[in-house]
Write a protein that holds these residues in place. Structure first.
Motif, PDB file in Angstrom:
ATOM      1  N   PHE A 238       0.910  -1.091  -0.078  1.00 23.90           N
ATOM      2  CA  PHE A 238       0.128   0.159  -0.063  1.00 23.90           C
ATOM      3  C   PHE A 238       1.012   1.310  -0.116  1.00 23.90           C
ATOM      4  CE2 PHE A 238       0.588  -1.382   4.440  1.00 23.90           C
ATOM      5  CZ  PHE A 238       0.956  -0.165   5.032  1.00 23.90           C
ATOM      6  N   MET A 239       0.313   2.386  -0.463  1.00 24.71           N
ATOM      7  CA  MET A 239       1.279   3.402  -0.611  1.00 24.71           C
ATOM      8  C   MET A 239       1.299   4.310   0.745  1.00 24.71           C
ATOM      9  SD  MET A 239       0.869   6.610  -3.402  1.00 24.71           S
ATOM     10  CE  MET A 239      -0.768   7.225  -2.764  1.00 24.71           C
ATOM     11  N   CYS A 240       2.314   4.769   1.078  1.00 25.19           N
ATOM     12  CA  CYS A 240       2.942   5.583   2.041  1.00 25.19           C
ATOM     13  C   CYS A 240       3.759   6.545   1.972  1.00 25.19           C
ATOM     14  CB  CYS A 240       3.285   4.622   3.444  1.00 25.19           C
ATOM     15  SG  CYS A 240       5.092   4.112   2.768  1.00 25.19           S
ATOM     16  N   TYR A 241       3.616   7.486   2.748  1.00 28.67           N
ATOM     17  CA  TYR A 241       4.668   8.724   2.825  1.00 28.67           C
ATOM     18  C   TYR A 241       5.410   8.606   3.865  1.00 28.67           C
ATOM     19  CZ  TYR A 241       6.245  13.607   2.743  1.00 28.67           C
ATOM     20  OH  TYR A 241       7.088  14.707   2.743  1.00 28.67           O
ATOM     21  N   LEU A 242       6.850   8.255   3.823  1.00 30.10           N
ATOM     22  CA  LEU A 242       7.733   8.052   4.961  1.00 30.10           C
ATOM     23  C   LEU A 242       8.489   9.324   5.188  1.00 30.10           C
ATOM     24  CD1 LEU A 242       9.262   4.661   4.041  1.00 30.10           C
ATOM     25  CD2 LEU A 242       7.666   5.098   5.723  1.00 30.10           C
ATOM     26  N   ILE A 243       8.416   9.580   6.318  1.00 29.74           N
ATOM     27  CA  ILE A 243       8.926  11.038   6.774  1.00 29.74           C
ATOM     28  C   ILE A 243       9.900  10.793   8.235  1.00 29.74           C
ATOM     29  CG2 ILE A 243       6.882  11.652   7.942  1.00 29.74           C
ATOM     30  CD1 ILE A 243       7.537  14.566   7.262  1.00 29.74           C
ATOM     31  N   PRO A 244      10.825  11.243   8.326  1.00 29.64           N
ATOM     32  CA  PRO A 244      11.654  11.067   9.664  1.00 29.64           C
ATOM     33  C   PRO A 244      10.953  11.789  10.800  1.00 29.64           C
ATOM     34  CG  PRO A 244      12.928  13.129   8.150  1.00 29.64           C
ATOM     35  CD  PRO A 244      11.754  11.993   7.316  1.00 29.64           C
ATOM     36  N   GLU A 245      11.063  11.068  11.958  1.00 22.65           N
ATOM     37  CA  GLU A 245      10.090  11.641  12.948  1.00 22.65           C
ATOM     38  C   GLU A 245      10.335  13.040  13.624  1.00 22.65           C
ATOM     39  OE1 GLU A 245      12.297   9.603  16.701  1.00 22.65           O
ATOM     40  OE2 GLU A 245      11.187   8.444  15.655  1.00 22.65           O
TER      41      GLU A 245
END
Length: 411
Positions: A238-245
């Protein structure tokens, strides 16, 4: 460890991207929504509001099929294109002093099942099933799940190197937010990102718990219906947007309650006194300053509530959350609110100026009492997820909020 994959995105053509992408449907007022549908034929809102074309309200299976039809029209009309190469997509958002950068990718349903992708909210089975049916009918996902990971210097170096190239998109929306997107189709960069995330122990869902759960339901259904299932099919991701915390922003949700559950103001304050040290602050706007400290607005005055820790015991990470403390000490035992999701006596508000809005709502008689909290920290969210616990609903309002239609993942 975490599995991520590049994918061939369906996305707006460069000349139309500023017109196509939209905010979340729920963020539009009725007037704004109508104006957009009337005057912007390229808006992604036409796809998710397919009945507009026929001046008809549509729901259920009929709506799902029409969403699919509108999507095909955007493809056939060259409003959307489909990339020929598997890519990651770096997406940077700049809003005033706030700037964040992550990337779109395909995340593994298997990682969600195996608790590598960690969650901190409960989901409703009925919503999971409905959205899975929607996904299966329309055949695409245009709203990524927002997920965070611990800041990683190696990942940052790869992304920074790719950001030196010419961006695919660069535009500013009427809400004064600047959007920049870079395609990452370089084989070395793709392999590098896949390799670095294979070293990362956990990913954390920040926003999109129901989308994640529905993707698992869809994968289970699709696998049962596919006699040649291999595990590599698009429905396994599934599509996700990964971003540093470090680049997410967490805001609080305030709580407003319509009545005092049959108590007088004096009786209510006496009950609070057993668990809180109460200080009357008057009618000047007052916000809490630290954990276990609450602001309350009642009958024209703000109050400061400091938790009496000797009479409230901490047993686990959940018991230390201010949203849980408020529920366990006031909302449930004193105000009689058992179900924070469905009780229509309680409402939630968020945003920079929400204390003002909360005061106005109470002054106008729409609510009787309101509570303001300090925002949770990312470490609190992670500790709840790591322990397999579930936060009370509306514990966090997290930014960035991503535009729909920027990148689309097909099943």
């Amino acid at each position: 460890m975490a599995i991520i994959k590049p994918f061939k995105a369906v996305r707006p053509t460069k000349d139309k991207v500023a017109y196509v992408t939209s905010r979340s449907y729920q963020e539009y007022s009725m007037d704004e929504l109508e104006a957009t549908l009337n005057y912007n034929p390229f808006s992604f809102l036409h796809i998710i509001n397919p009945g507009y074309k026929f001046s008809k309200e549509v729901t259920g299976e009929e709506r799902f099929n029409l969403v699919h039809n509108r999507y095909l029209e955007f493809l056939e009309g060259n409003i959307f294109l489909k990339d020929s190469k598997d890519s990651f997509y770096i997406y940077q958002i700049e809003k005033g002093k706030f700037k964040c950068c992550g990337f779109f990718c395909a995340a593994s349903v298997g990682d969600y099942r195996n608790d590598i992708i960690k969650k901190h909210e409960d989901t409703l089975s009925s919503r999971e099933q409905l959205f899975a049916k929607y996904l299966k009918t329309v055949g695409f996902n245009a709203e990524p799940v927002l997920m965070t990971y611990a800041d990683d210097i190696n990942v940052k170096e790869i992304l920074d190197l790719e950001k030196q190239k010419e961006p695919e998109y660069l535009f500013t929306t009427p809400d004064k937010i600047k959007h920049t997107l870079w395609m990452v189709s370089n084989e070395d960069s793709i392999k590098g990102l896949v390799r670095e995330f294979a070293k990362i122990k956990s990913l954390y869902i920040a926003d999109g718990h129901h989308r994640s759960a529905s993707s698992e339901v869809l994968a289970n259904i699709s696998q049962m219906e596919n006699p040649t299932h291999t595990g590599n099919e698009p429905y396994n991701y599934f599509m996700c947007y990964l971003i540093p915390e470090s680049e997410i922003r967490i805001y609080e949700f305030n709580r407003m309650v319509k009545d005092l559950n049959g108590l007088t103001k004096e009786e209510f304050l006496i009950k609070l006194d057993a668990l809180f040290r109460i200080e009357k602050k008057g009618n000047v706007l007052y916000k809490p300053t630290k954990k276990h400290h609450f602001s309350m607005y009642l009958d024209g005055d703000f109050y400061s509530l400091f938790l009496r820790k000797k009479v409230y015991g901490f047993t686990d990470g959940l018991s230390k959350l201010d949203t849980q403390i408020l529920y366990k000490t006031i909302l449930d035992p004193i105000l009689g609110i058992k179900d924070l999701r469905s009780d229509n006596r309680i409402h939630y508000g968020y945003g920079k100026h929400n204390v003002i809005r909360m005061k106005d709502e109470i002054d106008h008689g729409n609510f009787k009492v309101g509570f303001s909290l300090v925002p949770l920290k990312v470490d609190e969210i992670k500790s709840i997820a790591d322990a397999g616990l579930v936060m009370p609903p509306k514990s966090t309002y997290i930014e960035p909020k991503l535009r729909s239609g920027m990148a689309i993942y097909e099943f």
